[in-house]
Write a protein that holds these residues in place. Structure first.
Motif, PDB file in Angstrom:
ATOM      1  N   ARG A   1       0.838  -1.205   0.000  1.00  0.00           N
ATOM      2  CA  ARG A   1       0.000   0.000   0.000  1.00  0.00           C
ATOM      3  C   ARG A   1       0.881   1.267   0.000  1.00  0.00           C
ATOM      4  O   ARG A   1       0.603   2.237  -0.718  1.00  0.00           O
TER       5      ARG A   1
ATOM      6  N   GLN B   1       2.284   1.804  -3.385  1.00  0.00           N
ATOM      7  CA  GLN B   1       1.223   2.290  -4.280  1.00  0.00           C
ATOM      8  C   GLN B   1       1.025   3.806  -4.099  1.00  0.00           C
ATOM      9  O   GLN B   1       0.885   4.543  -5.066  1.00  0.00           O
TER      10      GLN B   1
ATOM     11  N   ARG C   1       3.836   5.568  -5.816  1.00  0.00           N
ATOM     12  CA  ARG C   1       3.642   5.552  -7.278  1.00  0.00           C
ATOM     13  C   ARG C   1       2.615   6.578  -7.716  1.00  0.00           C
ATOM     14  O   ARG C   1       2.693   7.137  -8.802  1.00  0.00           O
TER      15      ARG C   1
END
Ligand code: AMP
Ligand code: MG
Length: 316
Positions: A17, A20, A23
């Motif tokens: 997570r 992510q 990103r």
């Protein structure tokens, strides 16, 4: 500017997570062995700008880029021979190396504050390593605190300073080293000590066969070189063996048995480094002047004394 109504506290199981979020361009505070770092994608101008904004950090202070291996570091910078030798010895670990950028490095310009050099480190903390591996790219990560204030060595410190300004903090418990990395630059093949830290000058000399030269220039090339830094709100006095009644006394070693707080009751320098910032946070919360016992200058004691001098320096 990165602004969140809520900052998520993520557990070690939530590394995917966290990656992510990185990103997607968000900021995530991550534990490293030195202090908590405020991580953002080092290639994205927006993420890097958000780091400076969240910390209130002056734009002329470049950031350290964290990567997962020496090979990755060499894609961004041309390391002189002594730097490579030190990297082979101390990476992953609390050593940052400053070296010339390579053409086509792909880093956001603001990471290096426009300098032709970049500061690189491979951190050792298992969660930082897991996050770098999962993310798969370079992460800019200065300390996860407001610029100039006491550095964060647990997730609660991060939240106290940055809640609502960043997406998440990955909670890895207290940092095992507790002071920032040692920063070394190079002039030709000569190592220059830009900031004392977790790897001592003695350890560096043992590898290079020579002591790193002390940085003498007046130009500030590292934020940790600013005179007032790591500063509690309260006044701080150093080398105190007889505190005043109104002061919170922070001891070191068995001679300070009467102290309210101690960096290390047994006089262990590694323990003192580990507890330094948490103890300053704790003393600062008491809202009284702070008096600190002498700490020996050997080994990591040099970095501890450097941070204490800056905590005690006059502010403007
Ligand atoms: P921090 O991440 O807040 O612990 O600080 C990062 C340190 O690395 C700062 O002291 C920076 O000035 C220093 N630094 C980063 N890049 C460079 C560079 N290119 N030259 C000299 N120092 C650097
Ligand atoms: Mg810092």
């Amino acid at each position: 500017m990165e602004n969140h109504t809520e900052t998520a506290t993520l557990s070690p199981q939530d590394v995917a997570r966290a990656a992510q979020l990185l990103r997607a361009g968000h900021l995530v505070a991550m534990p490293t062995e030195t202090v908590y770092g405020l991580a953002g994608d080092a290639r994205k101008a927006d993420s890097v700008a958000a780091i400076f904004a969240a910390k209130g950090r002056p734009a002329h202070n470049p950031l350290i880029v964290h990567v997962d291996s020496l090979e990755a570091a060499e894609r961004f910078a041309a390391l002189p021979n002594p730097a490579r030798k030190l990297a082979q010895t101390f990476w992953p670990g609390a050593l940052t190396l400053v070296a010339p950028l390579r053409n086509g490095h792909g880093l956001a310009q603001a990471v290096t504050a426009g300098l032709p050099t970049v500061a690189l480190r491979v951190p050792a903390h298992p969660l930082a390593r897991a996050l770098l591996a999962e993310f798969g790219g370079p992460v800019a990560a200065p300390s996860a605190n407001q610029s100039g204030r006491i550095s964060p060595t647990n997730a609660a410190h991060v939240m106290a300073g940055l809640a609502g300004r960043i997406a998440a903090v990955l909670d890895g418990g207290p940092c095992p080293v507790g002071v920032e990395s040692t920063i070394l630059g190079f002039e030709g093949d000569e190592a220059v000590l830009l900031r004392e830290g977790g790897i001592s000058a003695e350890q560096i000399a043992a590898v290079l066969g020579d002591w790193p030269r002390a940085h003498t220039g007046t130009k500030i090339t590292a934020p940790g070189q600013m005179l007032s830094h790591y500063a509690p709100a309260a006044q701080v006095r150093l080398d105190v063996t007889a505190p005043r009644d109104d002061e919170i006394w922070i001891g070191f070693g068995p001679d300070c048995a009467g102290a309210a707080l101690s960096l290390s009751p047994s006089g262990d320098l590694d323990e003192a480094a580990r507890t330094l910032f948490a103890t300053l946070h704790q003393a600062d919360a008491m809202r009284r002047p702070i008096a600190i016992a002498p700490v020996p200058e050997r080994g990591v004691g040099a970095a501890i004394n450097d941070r204490l001098r800056r905590a005690a320096a006059p502010r403007d």
